[in-house]
Design a protein around this motif. Structure first.
Motif, mmCIF file in Angstrom:
data_model
loop_
_atom_site.group_PDB
_atom_site.id
_atom_site.type_symbol
_atom_site.label_atom_id
_atom_site.label_comp_id
_atom_site.label_asym_id
_atom_site.label_seq_id
_atom_site.Cartn_x
_atom_site.Cartn_y
_atom_site.Cartn_z
ATOM 1 N N ALA A 6 -27.852 23.508 -8.987
ATOM 2 C CA ALA A 6 -26.543 22.981 -9.401
ATOM 3 C C ALA A 6 -26.386 23.046 -10.921
ATOM 4 N N ILE A 7 -27.448 22.690 -11.646
ATOM 5 C CA ILE A 7 -27.422 22.739 -13.124
ATOM 6 C C ILE A 7 -27.264 24.194 -13.592
ATOM 7 N N PHE A 8 -27.977 25.093 -12.925
ATOM 8 C CA PHE A 8 -27.912 26.511 -13.258
ATOM 9 C C PHE A 8 -26.502 27.071 -13.044
ATOM 10 N N LEU A 9 -25.880 26.720 -11.931
ATOM 11 C CA LEU A 9 -24.530 27.201 -11.634
ATOM 12 C C LEU A 9 -23.525 26.673 -12.655
ATOM 13 N N ASP A 10 -23.731 25.426 -13.070
ATOM 14 C CA ASP A 10 -22.872 24.836 -14.096
ATOM 15 C C ASP A 10 -23.050 25.585 -15.425
ATOM 16 N N TYR A 11 -24.279 25.961 -15.724
ATOM 17 C CA TYR A 11 -24.588 26.732 -16.939
ATOM 18 C C TYR A 11 -23.876 28.092 -16.916
ATOM 19 N N LEU A 12 -23.898 28.752 -15.745
ATOM 20 C CA LEU A 12 -23.237 30.053 -15.623
ATOM 21 C C LEU A 12 -21.739 29.947 -15.860
ATOM 22 N N ALA A 13 -21.139 28.876 -15.297
ATOM 23 C CA ALA A 13 -19.686 28.712 -15.392
ATOM 24 C C ALA A 13 -19.250 28.260 -16.782
ATOM 25 N N VAL A 14 -19.966 27.290 -17.339
ATOM 26 C CA VAL A 14 -19.522 26.665 -18.588
ATOM 27 C C VAL A 14 -20.027 27.415 -19.822
ATOM 28 N N GLU A 15 -21.353 27.639 -19.889
ATOM 29 C CA GLU A 15 -21.927 28.225 -21.108
ATOM 30 C C GLU A 15 -21.786 29.745 -21.169
ATOM 31 N N ARG A 16 -21.916 30.388 -20.002
ATOM 32 C CA ARG A 16 -21.801 31.849 -20.024
ATOM 33 C C ARG A 16 -20.422 32.337 -19.635
ATOM 34 N N GLY A 17 -19.579 31.425 -19.150
ATOM 35 C CA GLY A 17 -18.191 31.766 -18.871
ATOM 36 C C GLY A 17 -17.998 32.800 -17.782
ATOM 37 N N LEU A 18 -18.917 32.823 -16.780
ATOM 38 C CA LEU A 18 -18.783 33.794 -15.698
ATOM 39 C C LEU A 18 -17.623 33.417 -14.779
ATOM 40 N N ALA A 19 -17.037 34.416 -14.148
ATOM 41 C CA ALA A 19 -15.900 34.198 -13.265
ATOM 42 C C ALA A 19 -16.312 33.368 -12.052
ATOM 43 N N LYS A 20 -15.347 32.678 -11.471
ATOM 44 C CA LYS A 20 -15.596 31.799 -10.325
ATOM 45 C C LYS A 20 -16.257 32.558 -9.172
ATOM 46 N N ASN A 21 -15.761 33.759 -8.872
ATOM 47 C CA ASN A 21 -16.321 34.554 -7.769
ATOM 48 C C ASN A 21 -17.782 34.919 -8.023
ATOM 49 N N THR A 22 -18.110 35.214 -9.280
ATOM 50 C CA THR A 22 -19.490 35.559 -9.632
ATOM 51 C C THR A 22 -20.409 34.363 -9.444
ATOM 52 N N VAL A 23 -19.956 33.192 -9.894
ATOM 53 C CA VAL A 23 -20.756 31.969 -9.744
ATOM 54 C C VAL A 23 -20.962 31.649 -8.270
ATOM 55 N N GLU A 24 -19.916 31.821 -7.472
ATOM 56 C CA GLU A 24 -20.022 31.550 -6.021
ATOM 57 C C GLU A 24 -20.997 32.513 -5.352
ATOM 58 N N GLY A 171 -15.682 37.567 -19.011
ATOM 59 C CA GLY A 171 -15.875 36.155 -19.293
ATOM 60 C C GLY A 171 -15.249 35.740 -20.609
ATOM 61 N N SER A 172 -14.271 36.544 -21.088
ATOM 62 C CA SER A 172 -13.556 36.266 -22.349
ATOM 63 C C SER A 172 -14.500 36.168 -23.548
ATOM 64 N N LYS A 173 -15.630 36.881 -23.460
ATOM 65 C CA LYS A 173 -16.582 36.857 -24.574
ATOM 66 C C LYS A 173 -16.241 37.947 -25.585
ATOM 67 N N GLU A 174 -16.177 37.549 -26.831
ATOM 68 C CA GLU A 174 -15.833 38.479 -27.903
ATOM 69 C C GLU A 174 -17.093 39.055 -28.529
ATOM 70 N N ARG A 175 -17.041 40.336 -28.887
ATOM 71 C CA ARG A 175 -18.172 40.936 -29.586
ATOM 72 C C ARG A 175 -17.670 41.902 -30.649
ATOM 73 N N ILE A 176 -18.496 42.105 -31.643
ATOM 74 C CA ILE A 176 -18.193 43.007 -32.753
ATOM 75 C C ILE A 176 -19.071 44.242 -32.615
ATOM 76 N N ILE A 177 -18.451 45.433 -32.643
ATOM 77 C CA ILE A 177 -19.204 46.682 -32.461
ATOM 78 C C ILE A 177 -18.962 47.584 -33.665
ATOM 79 N N PRO A 178 -20.036 48.161 -34.220
ATOM 80 C CA PRO A 178 -19.847 49.093 -35.338
ATOM 81 C C PRO A 178 -19.161 50.378 -34.895
ATOM 82 N N VAL A 179 -18.377 50.965 -35.783
ATOM 83 C CA VAL A 179 -17.673 52.225 -35.508
ATOM 84 C C VAL A 179 -18.199 53.285 -36.466
ATOM 85 N N GLY A 180 -18.622 54.416 -35.928
ATOM 86 C CA GLY A 180 -19.173 55.491 -36.757
ATOM 87 C C GLY A 180 -18.103 56.220 -37.557
ATOM 88 N N SER A 181 -18.546 57.072 -38.459
ATOM 89 C CA SER A 181 -17.639 57.731 -39.409
ATOM 90 C C SER A 181 -16.621 58.655 -38.733
#
Length: 300
Positions: A6-24, A171-181
Protein backbone atom coordinates in the motif's frame (compact mmCIF):
# COMPACT_ATOMS: atom_id res chain seq x y z
CA UNK A 1 3.55 -7.16 3.28
CA UNK A 2 0.09 -5.78 2.61
CA UNK A 3 1.00 -2.51 4.35
CA UNK A 4 4.28 -2.15 2.41
CA UNK A 5 2.51 -2.74 -0.90
CA UNK A 6 0.00 0.00 0.00
CA UNK A 7 2.86 2.40 0.87
CA UNK A 8 4.62 1.48 -2.38
CA UNK A 9 1.50 2.13 -4.48
CA UNK A 10 1.06 5.49 -2.77
CA UNK A 11 4.70 6.30 -3.60
CA UNK A 12 4.11 5.46 -7.28
CA UNK A 13 1.03 7.67 -7.47
CA UNK A 14 2.20 10.64 -5.40
CA UNK A 15 6.00 10.84 -5.68
CA UNK A 16 6.51 9.38 -9.14
CA UNK A 17 3.26 10.68 -10.58
CA UNK A 18 2.39 7.48 -12.46
CA UNK A 19 -0.99 7.26 -14.16
CA UNK A 20 -3.90 5.62 -12.31
CA UNK A 21 -4.02 2.68 -14.76
CA UNK A 22 -0.30 2.02 -14.28
CA UNK A 23 -0.62 2.03 -10.48
CA UNK A 24 -3.62 -0.33 -10.69
CA UNK A 25 -1.57 -2.69 -12.87
CA UNK A 26 1.19 -2.77 -10.21
CA UNK A 27 -1.47 -3.35 -7.54
CA UNK A 28 -2.94 -6.33 -9.40
CA UNK A 29 0.44 -7.98 -9.98
CA UNK A 30 1.69 -7.43 -6.42
CA UNK A 31 -1.53 -8.75 -4.86
CA UNK A 32 -1.01 -11.89 -6.91
CA UNK A 33 2.55 -12.14 -5.56
CA UNK A 34 1.30 -11.51 -2.01
CA UNK A 35 -1.19 -14.39 -2.32
CA UNK A 36 1.63 -16.66 -3.51
CA UNK A 37 3.74 -15.61 -0.49
CA UNK A 38 0.86 -16.14 1.95
CA UNK A 39 0.47 -19.74 0.74
CA UNK A 40 4.10 -20.25 1.74
CA UNK A 41 3.71 -18.49 5.08
CA UNK A 42 5.85 -15.55 3.95
CA UNK A 43 4.07 -12.51 5.39
CA UNK A 44 7.00 -10.16 5.97
CA UNK A 45 8.69 -8.36 3.06
CA UNK A 46 12.06 -8.87 4.77
CA UNK A 47 11.78 -12.57 3.93
CA UNK A 48 11.57 -11.97 0.17
CA UNK A 49 14.64 -13.58 -1.39
CA UNK A 50 15.84 -14.77 -4.78
CA UNK A 51 14.57 -18.32 -4.32
CA UNK A 52 11.07 -17.04 -3.51
CA UNK A 53 11.03 -14.80 -6.57
CA UNK A 54 12.27 -17.60 -8.85
CA UNK A 55 9.64 -20.00 -7.48
CA UNK A 56 6.98 -17.37 -8.12
CA UNK A 57 8.04 -16.95 -11.75
CA UNK A 58 8.11 -20.72 -12.24
CA UNK A 59 4.63 -20.94 -10.71
CA UNK A 60 3.35 -18.41 -13.23
CA UNK A 61 4.90 -20.46 -16.02
CA UNK A 62 3.29 -23.68 -14.72
CA UNK A 63 -0.07 -21.89 -14.68
CA UNK A 64 0.33 -21.24 -18.40
CA UNK A 65 0.81 -17.49 -18.18
CA UNK A 66 2.16 -15.95 -21.39
CA UNK A 67 5.79 -14.74 -21.60
CA UNK A 68 4.52 -11.15 -21.80
CA UNK A 69 2.45 -11.59 -18.62
CA UNK A 70 5.38 -13.16 -16.74
CA UNK A 71 7.63 -10.30 -17.91
CA UNK A 72 5.09 -7.78 -16.60
CA UNK A 73 4.96 -9.48 -13.17
CA UNK A 74 8.76 -9.55 -13.12
CA UNK A 75 8.92 -5.82 -13.92
CA UNK A 76 6.51 -5.04 -11.06
CA UNK A 77 8.59 -7.12 -8.64
CA UNK A 78 11.82 -5.41 -9.72
CA UNK A 79 10.43 -1.95 -8.97
CA UNK A 80 8.87 -3.11 -5.68
CA UNK A 81 12.09 -4.79 -4.47
CA UNK A 82 14.14 -1.74 -5.39
CA UNK A 83 11.72 0.36 -3.33
CA UNK A 84 12.10 -2.02 -0.35
CA UNK A 85 15.88 -1.85 -0.71
CA UNK A 86 15.79 1.96 -0.66
CA UNK A 87 13.55 1.84 2.43
CA UNK A 88 16.06 -0.39 4.23
CA UNK A 89 13.67 -3.35 4.40
CA UNK A 90 15.84 -5.56 2.20
CA UNK A 91 19.59 -6.04 2.58
CA UNK A 92 19.97 -6.87 -1.13
CA UNK A 93 17.77 -6.80 -4.22
CA UNK A 94 16.68 -10.40 -5.01
CA UNK A 95 15.78 -9.43 -8.60
CA UNK A 96 19.22 -8.10 -9.60
CA UNK A 97 20.28 -9.49 -13.01
CA UNK A 98 17.21 -11.73 -12.98
CA UNK A 99 15.38 -12.30 -16.24
CA UNK A 100 11.84 -13.64 -16.26
CA UNK A 101 11.50 -17.11 -17.85
CA UNK A 102 10.94 -16.67 -21.57
CA UNK A 103 10.31 -12.95 -21.25
CA UNK A 104 10.91 -12.57 -24.96
CA UNK A 105 11.22 -8.79 -24.93
CA UNK A 106 10.65 -7.36 -28.38
CA UNK A 107 13.59 -5.22 -29.37
CA UNK A 108 12.65 -1.92 -30.99
CA UNK A 109 13.55 -1.34 -34.62
CA UNK A 110 16.45 1.06 -35.13
CA UNK A 111 18.27 2.58 -38.08
CA UNK A 112 22.02 2.39 -38.39
CA UNK A 113 23.87 5.71 -38.42
CA UNK A 114 24.15 5.86 -42.22
CA UNK A 115 20.38 5.29 -42.57
CA UNK A 116 19.70 8.11 -40.11
CA UNK A 117 21.96 10.41 -42.14
CA UNK A 118 20.09 9.46 -45.31
CA UNK A 119 16.69 10.08 -43.68
CA UNK A 120 17.75 13.47 -42.31
CA UNK A 121 19.01 14.54 -45.74
CA UNK A 122 15.56 14.15 -47.35
CA UNK A 123 13.73 17.36 -46.34
CA UNK A 124 14.31 20.18 -48.84
CA UNK A 125 14.98 23.34 -46.86
CA UNK A 126 14.15 25.78 -49.65
CA UNK A 127 10.56 26.14 -48.40
CA UNK A 128 8.90 26.55 -44.96
CA UNK A 129 7.52 22.96 -44.84
CA UNK A 130 10.92 21.49 -45.68
CA UNK A 131 12.62 23.67 -43.06
CA UNK A 132 10.08 22.51 -40.47
CA UNK A 133 10.58 18.84 -41.36
CA UNK A 134 14.37 19.18 -41.25
CA UNK A 135 14.34 20.95 -37.86
CA UNK A 136 11.82 18.50 -36.43
CA UNK A 137 13.62 15.30 -37.48
CA UNK A 138 17.01 16.68 -36.45
CA UNK A 139 15.62 17.64 -33.04
CA UNK A 140 14.02 14.23 -32.49
CA UNK A 141 17.24 12.40 -33.30
CA UNK A 142 19.27 14.87 -31.22
CA UNK A 143 17.13 14.48 -28.10
CA UNK A 144 15.33 11.11 -28.28
CA UNK A 145 12.02 12.73 -27.41
CA UNK A 146 8.74 10.85 -27.75
CA UNK A 147 6.47 12.02 -30.59
CA UNK A 148 3.93 13.30 -28.04
CA UNK A 149 6.68 15.36 -26.36
CA UNK A 150 7.97 16.72 -29.67
CA UNK A 151 4.61 17.97 -30.92
CA UNK A 152 3.75 19.41 -27.48
CA UNK A 153 6.76 21.74 -27.55
CA UNK A 154 6.13 25.48 -27.52
CA UNK A 155 8.58 28.08 -28.83
CA UNK A 156 9.52 29.10 -25.29
CA UNK A 157 10.55 25.52 -24.44
CA UNK A 158 13.60 25.83 -26.69
CA UNK A 159 16.62 27.75 -25.38
CA UNK A 160 18.98 27.78 -28.33
CA UNK A 161 21.39 30.21 -26.70
CA UNK A 162 22.11 27.66 -23.96
CA UNK A 163 21.51 24.67 -26.26
CA UNK A 164 18.72 22.98 -24.29
CA UNK A 165 15.11 21.97 -24.81
CA UNK A 166 12.61 21.59 -21.98
CA UNK A 167 9.92 18.94 -22.48
CA UNK A 168 7.17 17.35 -20.41
CA UNK A 169 7.02 13.55 -20.45
CA UNK A 170 4.95 10.80 -18.88
CA UNK A 171 3.47 11.57 -15.47
CA UNK A 172 3.81 15.31 -16.25
CA UNK A 173 7.52 15.09 -15.42
CA UNK A 174 9.66 17.81 -16.93
CA UNK A 175 13.21 17.23 -18.12
CA UNK A 176 15.94 19.28 -19.76
CA UNK A 177 17.76 17.74 -22.75
CA UNK A 178 20.86 19.11 -24.47
CA UNK A 179 20.57 19.95 -28.18
CA UNK A 180 23.55 19.39 -30.48
CA UNK A 181 24.94 21.94 -32.92
CA UNK A 182 23.29 20.53 -36.07
CA UNK A 183 19.77 20.40 -34.60
CA UNK A 184 20.35 23.86 -33.11
CA UNK A 185 21.37 25.24 -36.53
CA UNK A 186 18.24 23.99 -38.29
CA UNK A 187 15.94 25.04 -35.46
CA UNK A 188 17.34 28.57 -35.75
CA UNK A 189 16.75 28.51 -39.52
CA UNK A 190 13.19 27.21 -39.08
CA UNK A 191 12.37 29.85 -36.47
CA UNK A 192 13.88 32.69 -38.49
CA UNK A 193 12.84 31.72 -42.04
CA UNK A 194 10.10 29.07 -41.87
CA UNK A 195 7.73 29.22 -38.93
CA UNK A 196 6.62 32.82 -39.42
CA UNK A 197 5.52 32.00 -43.00
CA UNK A 198 3.41 29.05 -41.80
CA UNK A 199 1.66 30.49 -38.77
CA UNK A 200 -1.79 31.95 -39.39
CA UNK A 201 -2.19 33.22 -35.85
CA UNK A 202 0.49 35.33 -34.21
CA UNK A 203 -0.63 34.11 -30.77
CA UNK A 204 -0.02 30.42 -31.64
CA UNK A 205 2.88 29.26 -29.43
CA UNK A 206 3.34 25.71 -30.78
CA UNK A 207 6.88 25.13 -32.06
CA UNK A 208 5.98 22.81 -34.94
CA UNK A 209 2.98 23.79 -37.08
CA UNK A 210 0.99 22.17 -39.86
CA UNK A 211 0.48 24.10 -43.09
CA UNK A 212 -2.74 25.62 -41.69
CA UNK A 213 -0.71 27.30 -38.96
CA UNK A 214 -1.95 25.06 -36.14
CA UNK A 215 -0.04 22.71 -33.83
CA UNK A 216 1.15 19.64 -35.72
CA UNK A 217 -0.67 16.45 -34.70
CA UNK A 218 0.77 12.99 -34.04
CA UNK A 219 -0.83 11.79 -37.29
CA UNK A 220 0.75 14.73 -39.12
CA UNK A 221 4.19 13.81 -37.81
CA UNK A 222 3.64 10.17 -38.81
CA UNK A 223 2.81 11.18 -42.41
CA UNK A 224 5.90 13.41 -42.57
CA UNK A 225 8.39 10.79 -41.34
CA UNK A 226 6.84 8.12 -43.58
CA UNK A 227 7.16 10.42 -46.61
CA UNK A 228 10.84 11.10 -45.99
CA UNK A 229 11.57 7.44 -45.14
CA UNK A 230 10.00 6.40 -48.44
CA UNK A 231 12.22 8.87 -50.33
CA UNK A 232 15.25 7.50 -48.48
CA UNK A 233 14.32 3.92 -49.39
CA UNK A 234 13.72 2.97 -45.74
CA UNK A 235 10.86 0.47 -45.61
CA UNK A 236 10.41 -0.23 -41.90
CA UNK A 237 9.88 2.83 -39.75
CA UNK A 238 7.66 3.83 -36.83
CA UNK A 239 7.03 7.25 -35.23
CA UNK A 240 9.57 6.32 -32.50
CA UNK A 241 12.30 4.92 -34.75
CA UNK A 242 14.47 8.02 -34.31
CA UNK A 243 14.01 7.82 -30.51
CA UNK A 244 15.16 4.18 -30.49
CA UNK A 245 18.05 4.99 -32.83
CA UNK A 246 19.11 7.91 -30.61
CA UNK A 247 19.36 5.63 -27.54
CA UNK A 248 21.10 2.80 -29.36
CA UNK A 249 23.69 5.03 -31.03
CA UNK A 250 24.51 6.77 -27.74
CA UNK A 251 25.18 3.43 -26.03
CA UNK A 252 27.15 2.11 -29.00
CA UNK A 253 29.39 5.18 -28.76
CA UNK A 254 30.09 4.84 -25.04
CA UNK A 255 27.33 6.77 -23.24
CA UNK A 256 26.47 5.44 -19.78
CA UNK A 257 23.06 3.88 -19.18
CA UNK A 258 22.00 6.35 -16.45
CA UNK A 259 22.56 9.35 -18.73
CA UNK A 260 20.54 7.72 -21.53
CA UNK A 261 17.77 6.89 -19.04
CA UNK A 262 17.65 10.54 -17.98
CA UNK A 263 17.52 11.85 -21.54
CA UNK A 264 14.80 9.37 -22.55
CA UNK A 265 12.73 10.20 -19.47
CA UNK A 266 12.43 6.57 -18.30
CA UNK A 267 11.24 6.30 -14.69
CA UNK A 268 12.87 2.86 -14.37
CA UNK A 269 16.31 1.97 -15.71
CA UNK A 270 15.07 -1.55 -16.58
CA UNK A 271 13.14 0.09 -19.45
CA UNK A 272 16.36 1.63 -20.77
CA UNK A 273 18.22 -1.70 -20.47
CA UNK A 274 16.40 -3.09 -23.52
CA UNK A 275 18.77 -0.94 -25.60
CA UNK A 276 21.78 -2.71 -24.08
CA UNK A 277 20.32 -6.01 -25.34
CA UNK A 278 19.98 -4.38 -28.74
CA UNK A 279 23.55 -3.09 -28.83
CA UNK A 280 24.79 -6.52 -27.68
CA UNK A 281 22.93 -8.10 -30.61
CA UNK A 282 24.35 -5.59 -33.07
CA UNK A 283 27.88 -6.10 -31.72
CA UNK A 284 27.51 -9.86 -32.08
CA UNK A 285 26.29 -9.46 -35.68
CA UNK A 286 29.20 -7.12 -36.46
CA UNK A 287 31.67 -9.56 -34.87
CA UNK A 288 30.29 -12.56 -36.78
CA UNK A 289 30.38 -10.60 -40.02
CA UNK A 290 33.84 -9.08 -39.59
CA UNK A 291 36.06 -11.45 -37.63
CA UNK A 292 37.81 -14.03 -39.85
CA UNK A 293 37.50 -16.79 -37.24
CA UNK A 294 34.08 -15.95 -35.75
CA UNK A 295 32.07 -18.46 -37.77
CA UNK A 296 34.89 -20.78 -38.83
CA UNK A 297 33.79 -24.38 -38.70
CA UNK A 298 35.63 -26.51 -36.14
CA UNK A 299 35.85 -30.25 -36.93
CA UNK A 300 36.47 -32.92 -34.34
Amino acid sequence: MEMQIAIFLDYLAVERGLAKNTVESYQFDLKNFMAFCANRQVLDVRRIDRVLVLNYLLELKKLGRSPATIARHMAALKVFCRFLLDEGLLARDPTTNLESPGSGKKLPGVLDQSEVELLLEQPRIGNPAGLRDKAMLELMYATGMRVSELISLNVEHVDLESGYVRCTGKGSKERIIPVGSIAKKYLLEYLSRGRAKITANRTENALFLNMRGKRLSRQGFWKIIKKHARKAGIKEITPHTLRHSFATHLLENGADLRSVQEMLGHADITTTQIYTHLTDTRLREAFNKSHPRALKRVDG
